[in-house]
Enzyme design. Structure first.
Site, PDB file in Angstrom:
ATOM      1  N   THR A   1       0.853  -1.185   0.000  1.00 38.81           N
ATOM      2  CA  THR A   1       0.000   0.000   0.000  1.00 38.81           C
ATOM      3  C   THR A   1       0.883   1.226   0.000  1.00 38.81           C
ATOM      4  O   THR A   1       1.963   1.235   0.588  1.00 38.81           O
ATOM      5  CB  THR A   1      -0.895   0.064   1.250  1.00 38.81           C
ATOM      6  OG1 THR A   1      -0.040   0.063   2.394  1.00 38.81           O
ATOM      7  CG2 THR A   1      -1.820  -1.114   1.320  1.00 38.81           C
TER       8      THR A   1
ATOM      9  N   LYS B   1     -11.811  19.874  11.801  1.00 36.95           N
ATOM     10  CA  LYS B   1     -12.378  20.238  13.102  1.00 36.95           C
ATOM     11  C   LYS B   1     -12.410  21.763  13.203  1.00 36.95           C
ATOM     12  O   LYS B   1     -11.374  22.406  13.260  1.00 36.95           O
ATOM     13  CB  LYS B   1     -11.534  19.658  14.234  1.00 36.95           C
ATOM     14  CG  LYS B   1     -11.618  18.137  14.322  1.00 36.95           C
ATOM     15  CD  LYS B   1     -10.254  17.482  14.414  1.00 36.95           C
ATOM     16  CE  LYS B   1     -10.305  16.045  13.915  1.00 36.95           C
ATOM     17  NZ  LYS B   1      -9.233  15.713  12.969  1.00 36.95           N
TER      18      LYS B   1
END
Lengths: 547, 547
Positions: free
Chosen positions: B188, B445
């Protein structure tokens, strides 16, 4: 052992075992509102099915069932049966699906042999169980299954199924355990000796289900099963889990209709009222559906019907097709879970008319994915795939019973050199299409040649006045064996020996059969003797022929 | 451990292991004449595929490959790749599918880390391998893969692939071995640290394949895959086995088209010439297909396209649908083999127009059968399925990698308490439909609230002048973080900050987003930075934003 690369899992990793509880994840998610229907008596949603399976698990636990115990079930095809297919194995117990068509002595034999702990029994089978109760050696409790009003019984029942469920919580945290744990058990009804216990593990049932979802859904031009089908089994749930299709249907979230006791007119009515689109049955049942009062006038257009259990005669397939049914043949046996082969239509087959497709559709079919199948001769050598040469079918697949319960000798006869021996004689064509010609024990040996009784039955059935037929070999001084045919005549038609000899002579002239294949005897009867699961009882026919 | 019933097999019985060789049984039987096509260069039948896989097994054995060895492959999507998917694991070796888009240093790292023994390398990648050859620590031999004329090379190659195959027998008796043997390995490409080795066993690949056959074939109104489809992958075969679909297609006997190097105009031409009906790709590739020269004028009517890898924006889905494509979204990741979720259309969805189905089609979908999936909060508690509350997706299924190769610490981070942690933030609706809102690390956030960058991207992309968009969070003194949008404008159209603010203000007014979700900055760019597998490279975007 080969030195392949095997890596231990990381800390915290989870090697997901193949368990029946996992077959319940998707249907409820996909179609929570789809229905489960029990004849005219009850209907509820998948969401409720999920809750009821958890209630049942609590009820079984309260009744004292533990992992490793065996729960016997005597019921008609019902929602309860479906719930037991899941709940009993999911708590780690074994579900013994009792063959209710056996004699009381045979039922007693199987229940003691299986070492059943708890017995779930429908009102209709209370007399049967009451009769043998005193001789049941392992049973510790009974639960009564009632459709309308509970019958009185002398059995010490712990309660009624619906009542027990209603008292239990619908929360149950199903445990994980070894995927090789036995999940189900039932008895085959051989024509000789005691019934033999066939068992399947969680792993085998999960693999059979996953493979069948793809096999039934994908390969058939018109797929046999899709999410928006309506499914009604017409092979008993006590016999190889109704061919495993209830597990397949539940995984897919398909509407399911359970018909209770089989009565042809009611089956046709349920088909009509519930808009059933897929069923499976043996040829005997198909004939009943076509010829019963309700069936004669019914339109079966688009009803997909998977036939198995015994060969589908061309005549019967034609009648079904003429009424709009889409017939497919499958092949398997109790010991193979059961699916081994299925009709496969190639592009060129799909271009043909419905009638012209029939010869392909009624063949045994092509082995489904994951099935390793070959034919061998008496010495165990491979037989060529020329579409002619006969050999015994032997198979490997991940879902075959690994023996008979507590019968190591019989298990070792079933399995030889790592191949399951089916006892079926077949040819395989160059493209892999399998055609069963006969059971090894039903092949007729005459004048040094083999005659297939199934092929003869098929040819005789093509005569329009023949309703049904069975062919067996009977001893003959000159030829060793000669075929004998038992024939049931269509009501209102006339048949005699000469008519059928002339009919078969036509096939001799075009080279389809040899002259000596024409039966020496024809017997005209009102009914063909059948076994408890609806197959032609050739053993009985041979015995009666000798009298 | 629970005391379930486990019965030892009968003498001679065979416990069929789940091995990749069994995936090759059925396709060849069903459709021996169906084609495998390699771009414009080669076409042959399934029967030939079966023979070539056996030739390749002999060639690998002759080249010294033994069970447990690792064979590296550097190639474009080709028939050779498909042959290696089968032949290498079938002899008990491990296939390392090398990510050819990595830098030479990273390729070197993966090949040494994987301990490759033999390297199969296409002419186009000879310069790459020549460059690192001196530092390969385990490689013992090379085989050259040539399409037209072999390039000169300084590598000590043992021969050319086609030549070696032609010298070998087409008979090979593939052995049985432990189903938990590693079959495939790839790396990956995380945005931080070294590539991580993800590996799958025979058992995992067989189960993923069986499940995908049913999942792709059955549930979709119009099934994604049927026996008479024509399949062309457009996700690289080095990456999670082209999502596992080549195994699925081979089991079903489906015509397969391998496109070689991805070039949008050639892909569209192949689609047209080979009558492709099913493909899968990431949204970036879909956009290329729609906007390339050949694609603009093409009719994509009926082309079934499975999208995955990243969220499919509604705008892009609409464009594809308007050109006749049937889009489905899937969800999975390298570590999950990959299939976890897929679009599921219920009866009521299927009644809608193609356009009205799109919001359902582009969602993450419903978990497929056998997948146990839930969302949890930061403390590991289950999050409610109300379609709103966000949690991290954690999963169990029988085909998840059990760790990262030789990285126990990273494996233990992936797996926690028996659940694989995906790092994806999602909500689940009451019917089980999953909607990914973001990666844990990409959630923005702001002012004590979470904003999903994916949702913002989707809303911005609905503006007709937006070609593509990426949203990241950047540090903000007042709010903690505020979103920033990178936007590529459609050629010939005009966009500025005010236009997009007004566009988003519309969504604020109908309550779809809060006011503070409107990005503080818009940057108009020519191209969105992508990772080597075509995903938006948010790490790079954030880094560049700081400069």
């Amino acid at each position: 052992m080969m030195a392949t690369k095997i890596i231990p899992p990381a800390e915290g990793a989870y090697a997901y075992p193949l368990l029946i509880k996992q077959l319940l994840l998707s249907g409820v998610r996909y179609e929570p509102g789809r229905e489960i229907v029990y004849a005219d008596k009850l209907r509820y949603s998948y969401q409720t099915l999920n809750q009821r399976i958890r209630r049942l698990a609590n009820a079984l636990t309260a009744a004292g069932v533990k992992a490793g115990d065996t729960v016997a079930l005597l019921d008609w095809d019902s929602h309860r049966y479906l719930e037991c297919f899941f709940a009993v194995p999911m708590i780690g117990a074994v579900l013994h699906t009792v063959n209710i068509r056996l004699s009381p002595e045979q039922v007693l034999f199987t229940m003691n042999h299986a070492e059943d702990d708890l017995v779930l029994v429908h009102d209709d089978f209370l007399p049967l169980v009451e009769q043998i109760q005193g001789r049941l050696t392992t049973v510790k409790g009974f639960v009564q299954l009632t459709d309308d009003q509970a019958s009185d019984t002398s059995l010490p029942v712990q309660g009624e199924y619906e009542q027990l469920l209603s008292q239990c919580s619908d929360q149950y945290d199903f445990p994980d355990f070894d995927e090789n744990s036995v999940a189900t058990l039932f008895y085959t009804t051989g024509t000789t000796g005691d019934p033999k216990g066939v068992y399947f593990t969680h792993r085998q049932l999960v693999l059979h289900t996953l493979n069948a979802v793809g096999t039934l859904g994908v390969y058939q031009g018109t797929p046999l099963l899709r999410s928006d089908d309506v499914y009604m089994p017409i092979t008993p749930m006590f016999h190889v889990h109704a061919w495993g299709v209830p597990y397949v249907a539940t995984l897919m979230g398909i509407k399911q209709v359970y018909p209770g006791r089989y009565e042809p007119n009611s089956l046709v009515r349920l088909y009509q009222e519930e808009k059933v689109t897929f069923s499976h049955c043996v040829p005997t049942i198909l004939q009943m559906l076509l010829t019963c009062e309700q069936g004669k006038s019914a339109d079966f257009n688009g009803w997909k019907m998977l036939l198995g259990g015994s060969a589908l005669p061309l005549g019967l397939a034609s009648e079904a097709s003429a009424k709009g049914m889409v017939v497919h043949a499958g092949y398997g046996m109790s010991e193979t879970c059961p699916l081994l082969c299925l009709t496969y239509l190639r592009d060129e087959d799909r271009k043909l008319s419905a009638q012209a497709q029939l010869p392909t559709r009624i063949k045994t079919g092509t082995p489904v994915p994951m099935v390793d199948l070959k034919i061998i001769d008496a010495s165990g050598n491979d037989v060529v795939h020329d579409g002619e040469s006969l050999g015994e079918i032997v198979v490997r697949a991940p879902w075959l019973t690994q023996g008979y319960l507590k019968e190591p000798q019989k298990g070792a006869e079933l399995w030889q050199d790592g191949w399951l021996h089916t006892g079926d004689m077949a040819s395989i064509d160059p493209l892999g299409g399998v055609e069963i010609k006969d059971r090894i024990k039903d092949v007729i040996k005459t004048g040094g040649e083999w005659i297939s009784s199934l092929e003869l039955e098929s040819l005789i059935s093509e005569h329009q006045a023949v309703l049904s037929v069975a062919v067996v070999g009977i001893a003959d001084e000159q030829w060793g064996e000669r075929p004998m045919a038992l024939v049931v005549c269509e009501p209102g038609q006339y048949l005699d020996r000469k008519i059928l000899e002339a009919h078969l002579q036509g096939f001799v002239e075009i080279g389809r059969i040899n002259k000596w294949a024409i039966p020496k005897q024809f017997k005209f009867v009102a009914e063909i003797p059948k076994t408890s699961v609806g197959k032609i009882n050739k053993k009985l026919i041979r015995e009666q022929a000798l009298v």
